[in-house]
Motif scaffolding. Sequence first.
Motif, PDB file in Angstrom:
ATOM      1  N   UNK A  90     -10.143 -36.917 -21.181  1.00 51.84           N
ATOM      2  CA  UNK A  90     -10.590 -38.053 -20.320  1.00 51.84           C
ATOM      3  C   UNK A  90     -10.354 -37.531 -18.706  1.00 51.84           C
ATOM      4  N   UNK A 144     -12.130 -34.261 -17.928  1.00 51.50           N
ATOM      5  CA  UNK A 144     -13.766 -34.547 -17.524  1.00 51.50           C
ATOM      6  C   UNK A 144     -13.698 -35.085 -16.198  1.00 51.50           C
ATOM      7  N   UNK A 145     -12.925 -35.993 -15.692  1.00 50.09           N
ATOM      8  CA  UNK A 145     -12.942 -36.781 -14.378  1.00 50.09           C
ATOM      9  C   UNK A 145     -12.603 -35.638 -13.465  1.00 50.09           C
ATOM     10  N   UNK A 163      -6.313 -41.816 -10.759  1.00 54.17           N
ATOM     11  CA  UNK A 163      -7.168 -42.916 -11.249  1.00 54.17           C
ATOM     12  C   UNK A 163      -6.843 -43.126 -12.648  1.00 54.17           C
ATOM     13  N   UNK A 183      -7.372 -37.319 -26.262  1.00 55.17           N
ATOM     14  CA  UNK A 183      -8.245 -38.161 -25.929  1.00 55.17           C
ATOM     15  C   UNK A 183      -8.218 -38.500 -24.325  1.00 55.17           C
ATOM     16  N   UNK A 200     -15.533 -45.684 -19.019  1.00 58.65           N
ATOM     17  CA  UNK A 200     -15.020 -46.042 -17.618  1.00 58.65           C
ATOM     18  C   UNK A 200     -16.075 -45.694 -16.700  1.00 58.65           C
ATOM     19  N   UNK A 201     -16.926 -44.938 -16.730  1.00 53.73           N
ATOM     20  CA  UNK A 201     -17.977 -44.754 -15.923  1.00 53.73           C
ATOM     21  C   UNK A 201     -18.998 -45.572 -16.227  1.00 53.73           C
ATOM     22  N   UNK A 214     -13.931 -42.823 -23.974  1.00 57.83           N
ATOM     23  CA  UNK A 214     -13.176 -43.519 -23.061  1.00 57.83           C
ATOM     24  C   UNK A 214     -13.838 -43.184 -21.614  1.00 57.83           C
ATOM     25  N   UNK A 215     -13.942 -41.861 -21.281  1.00 55.75           N
ATOM     26  CA  UNK A 215     -14.356 -41.587 -19.986  1.00 55.75           C
ATOM     27  C   UNK A 215     -15.810 -42.414 -19.763  1.00 55.75           C
TER      28      UNK A 215
END
Lengths: 111, 908
Positions: free
Chosen positions: B30, B33-34, B55, B26, A33-34, A29-30
């Motif tokens: 996320x 990580x952000x 975000x 999950x 998005x990136x 997912x991350x």
Amino acid sequence: MHVKRDEIPPGTLYLLILKALSLHGPLHGYEMANFIQQRSEDVLQVEEGSLYPALQRMLLKGWVEAEWGVTAGNRRARYYRLTQAGRKQLALELSQFERVFGAIQRITQIA
Amino acid sequence: MFLDESLRRIKMLFRGSRFRKELQEEMRTHRELREQEYLDRGRNPVAAHREANRRFGNPATLQEKSYQSWGWSWLTSLVQDVRYGVRSMFRSPALTIVALLSLALGIGANTAIFSFIDTLMLRSLPVKDPAQLMFFGREGESGITDDIASTTLYSYPFFREMQKRNSVFSDVAALLSMLDTIHGTIEGQDAMQPMRVQLVSGSYFPTLGVQAIQGRALTEADDTTEGDHPVVVVSYAWWKRALASDPAVLSRKLILGTTKFDIVGVAPPEFFGTSVGEEPDMWAPLSMMHSVPPMWDGYKKNFWDGMYVIGRLKPGVSPEQATSNVNLLYQQIIRSFPDADLSERNLGYLQRAHVELTPMSKGLSSLRRRFSDPLRVLMGITALVLLIACANIANLLLARSTARARELAVRQALGAGRLRIVRQLLTESLVLALTGGLLGVGLARIADRLLLRMISGGPDLVPLDVSLNTHLLVFTFVVAVSTAILFGIIPAFRSTRLELTEALKDGRSSSSRGSSKSRVGKVLIVSQIALSLVLMVGAVLFIRTLMNLNNIDTGFNREGVLRLDIDSNVTGLKSDDPRMIAMFQQIEQRVSALPGVKAASFASFLFSQGSWSTSIRVVGQNLNDQVNIKHNVVGNGYLATMQIPLLAGRNFGPQDTATSHKVAIISEHMVKDLFPAGVNPIGHHYYDGLDALPDTEVEVIGIAKDVKFGSLQERPQYIDYMPNPQHPWGYGTLAVRYTGNFETVSRAVQQAIHSVNPRLPISNIGTLDEQVSRTLTYHRIVAQLSAFFGLLAVFLSCIGIYGLMSYMVGKRTSEIGIRIAIGASRASVRWLVLREIAVLTAIGIAIGIPVTLGASRVVGAMLYGLHGADASSVLASVVALLAVALLAAYLPARRAASVDPVIALRYE
């Protein structure tokens, strides 16, 4: 800086996810998005969480498959991969998008 | 494609919790990580965390959205509600048990009664288009008559003419109005077994549109010429039972009387003939009538009226058209018979005769005639009980919802929608009702077996299919769900309509709300009391009816008599054969001589076994052709066996033989009404039949006391007794007056019978008393069940009263404490509390009395020796109800009186 949330044109989230997966291969997912943000040169910014309900629906539809894997940074993450049905759906969404986008373009060019 | 998707949805449902956990992980990954990314870019940790979260959006909402995409959210919230409901059921086990029990009983009883109503009154015959079938006349009679103008029973030649000449039916069929129950043999086996044979016309199966599942059904070809078509179609049940479903059934043969019959087919499993509750074992063509014991010879007789006639309407023909066509033909056919006696009298009958065509889509049923009224009443009773149970449960839930007021208020304050809470409370009642319904179905299965046994009245069960079917399941489901709504809706809406702040402020409800709550409770109590009174009075009335019927003087002594049936048909002799007459006499003599036996005699009719009746013409009196005399052909010891007093004249003796002058003993009432006043009836003569023919002349030799003949309720009947040698009757019921042990005497009697003829099948061994009480079957069922349900209703009401009282006492604890503190005596406190229930009960009774009077008018026809709701029954019920209501209230009242004022006040 406050960006309005609905910057992704409505109805195109599936298309973006499918396209991202087809261009890049499996993503979590991350990364997704990136990827979308980078490819759109920072024009499109997703409310990142909205990816997940969309992904659930896509899993149900059978457009994507998910598998747990390990990231480069050694974290557990779920990777999504395009399926055969997903590829078909991508083609469908693309042609639909082009038809609509083309139509909009024709109108705006006249003006 | 769609299928795949559904499969994935179901998979998600079953692995729901894993999916949830994975999704959570999950999303967390996320965000982390952000966050890390922002940290790496040099933001401070707080800003990084906040920005990452911003975000991402609201994770809880997103998760919810994700699950919703599975399309199961309604189900998961339902599962939650159900789980919650089950948990709250377990939290108050006593309440739950009472609620479930009353529901199970209420729903079970309703389902059980409905399953009988369904089989007897609602279900259509399992044949092709049953709605097109019409029955000639009104059912109710069966047997044989030689009337010129019967409009229920018809002769075989009449049926044939009707079949040929009518223009309104696509086909017409006839069947003998009686089932022949005989002892036959399966070829290759020694033992005789009872077989129920239905004689039908060849058109019977084609008219009904029923096909055999093996071999063939009977056809017109089987019914063309008399005596040469020895074939039968057997029922599926008999094939299974007697032949163990032998696949080679079509090669098997049966011996009925002296004739060997081929089995040519097996009827489909669902087909039980045309009479509900009377399933024949086999069907034989009417052309074989003379070969099937009792060997009637009515096949060719124009006025041997023993058939029912059925027609299938042609499409588009209305019942009115059919009726006028049939009645026109009826007159023509009967007048056209060459042997029709068209005397003035008979023409008068004929002119008045009108054949009524009745729809027979639901089949014929004597059971339906007997039981539809009681079943309707029982349905009403059980529905009332269910209502009481509902009121009760509503009351209990209401009391409990007080305890939950705070919880619900908190949930509402936290933003739970009112509808959501109502839905949850309704789900709880639904859980309760459906569990009750499920238990009820189980209970109904048992109750149905019991009821079937009760209406069967004998050792053999009436062949009725009362098993679960869709009708029944739908019924139960509807009952359960409406029950849930009925008792769930009041507490649900009531407990959500509250002023939040107040309920939150104080766990114990404010006084204004409390009183409105107990007002609903009071209304429920009052209606429960009123309904209970209706049921109680009903129970009392039915029980008294049963007692009245049981105490009726039958005119004979029903105690101490053994009765059994023999099948004299197996001898192959005609009933007027001297050997047959001698056989009966020999059996009577041998049995009479047994130790412990005081007297024994055969009779054509013991009690309620049907009748044979004709008009008579008394010498010196005008003919009244409306009067029918019931004849009973008996052995010489009959009056002694039954202990029927002989009022005058003499009994039958050995001098009354086939060749001596014909004699009769007549009943008291017959003398009073039909014989010339002032003339000694002994020695007087009358003719058996309308015409004074010399061979029907009879001399009166004795007068016997009146007895009940057909039923206990009947008015005094005109009965004459005739000796068997003079009116030979192939009878088979033996009555034995005995003392001592029933089993011993019964064994000895059977041995004595077999010493005369070892082949005679003996069946239905029992007592006369049983036979008499069997005629009260439906009164007994109604009395027992209404008593049961009446008690149940009262019991439920008591629980309701107890619950309400406890609740009220609990609420008034402080008030009571103050009263005691300022010097009120314990007794006056007790009375204070009791008075409230006394008032409620009185109101309930006041409402209940007019309702009861109205309801008892409805059941008036089912009562005996009572005129509607008589004062004593009502009074007794009122007193009993008042007593138990006060008793139920007494315990909480005593608790109230024992309140310690100090503790009560401190608690406040």
